[in-house]
Scaffold this motif. Structure first.
Motif, short mmCIF file in Angstrom:
data_model
loop_
_atom_site.label_atom_id
_atom_site.label_comp_id
_atom_site.label_asym_id
_atom_site.label_seq_id
_atom_site.Cartn_x
_atom_site.Cartn_y
_atom_site.Cartn_z
N SER A 1 -26.63 -25.06 65.94
CA SER A 1 -27.01 -24.18 67.05
C SER A 1 -28.53 -24.11 67.16
N ASN A 2 -29.03 -23.96 68.39
CA ASN A 2 -30.46 -23.79 68.63
C ASN A 2 -30.82 -22.31 68.51
N TYR A 3 -31.88 -22.04 67.75
CA TYR A 3 -32.41 -20.69 67.60
C TYR A 3 -33.86 -20.68 68.05
N HIS A 4 -34.27 -19.59 68.67
CA HIS A 4 -35.65 -19.40 69.13
C HIS A 4 -36.25 -18.28 68.28
N GLY B 1 -35.87 -13.37 66.40
CA GLY B 1 -35.27 -14.59 66.92
C GLY B 1 -33.91 -14.31 67.51
N TRP B 2 -33.36 -15.34 68.11
CA TRP B 2 -32.04 -15.24 68.72
C TRP B 2 -31.48 -16.64 68.90
N ARG B 3 -30.15 -16.70 68.97
CA ARG B 3 -29.49 -17.97 69.27
C ARG B 3 -29.68 -18.24 70.75
N CYS B 4 -30.11 -19.44 71.10
CA CYS B 4 -30.47 -19.74 72.49
C CYS B 4 -29.32 -19.54 73.46
N LEU C 1 -26.68 -18.06 59.71
CA LEU C 1 -26.75 -18.51 61.10
C LEU C 1 -25.59 -19.45 61.41
N GLU D 1 -38.65 -23.30 68.20
CA GLU D 1 -37.19 -23.43 68.23
C GLU D 1 -36.75 -24.29 67.06
N THR E 1 -30.12 -25.61 63.76
CA THR E 1 -29.48 -25.58 62.45
C THR E 1 -28.67 -26.85 62.28
N GLU F 1 -27.38 -11.81 70.30
CA GLU F 1 -27.44 -11.92 68.84
C GLU F 1 -28.91 -11.93 68.43
#
Length: 140
Positions: A93-96, A65-68, A89, A114, A117, A73
């Motif tokens: 924040s949006n994470y994918h 995953g990663w922060r959008c 995290l 997605e 948090t 990251e």
């Protein structure tokens, strides 16, 4: 394939086509029913195993995953379980995330989701500061 019968009367009509045959195991189908349970600074992912593992059982799952808004990251883990916990995290924040199954025959296609948090709780207040001069007859 199709089957024909041959006798002294001649050749029969063909049978209906058979299902395709695989000569070696194929990679598993992708995991199913992925869900995300976000918290203020963590996300728990859950999924179900693939319905079809193509005769090669799933050995483990690869989750990344990663922060959008920050593709640099990267988060990654490997697990035999059908869940994963990502902690530490950034809040709000949006994470994918994507999950792939692995067997001896290879990797499945990825299933993706997605998650946002939750908001971070406020920190302690700072020191009071004076906004101006306090006069002798001022009530504070």
């Amino acid at each position: 394939f199709r089957v024909f019968a041959l006798s002294s009367a001649g050749l029969s009509a063909p049978s209906p086509p058979s299902a395709p045959l695989a000569t070696a195991p194929l990679p598993p189908d992708c995991p199913l029913n992925i869900s995300a349970e976000p918290g203020p600074s963590e996300v728990v992912l859950r999924w179900s195993p693939p319905e079809n593992d193509s005769s090669a059982p799933v050995l483990q799952y690869h989750v990344d995953g990663w922060r959008c808004d920050d593709m640099d990251e990267r988060l990654a883990l490997t697990t035999e379980s059908t869940s994963a916990l990502f902690e530490g995290l950034l809040g709000n924040s949006n994470y994918h995330f994507r999950v792939r199954a692995e067997s001896d025959a290879g990797y499945s296609a990825a299933v993706e989701i997605e998650a946002l948090t939750g908001p971070l709780p406020p920190g302690p207040p700072g020191m009071p500061r004076s906004l101006g001069e306090v006069l002798a007859n001022t009530v504070v």
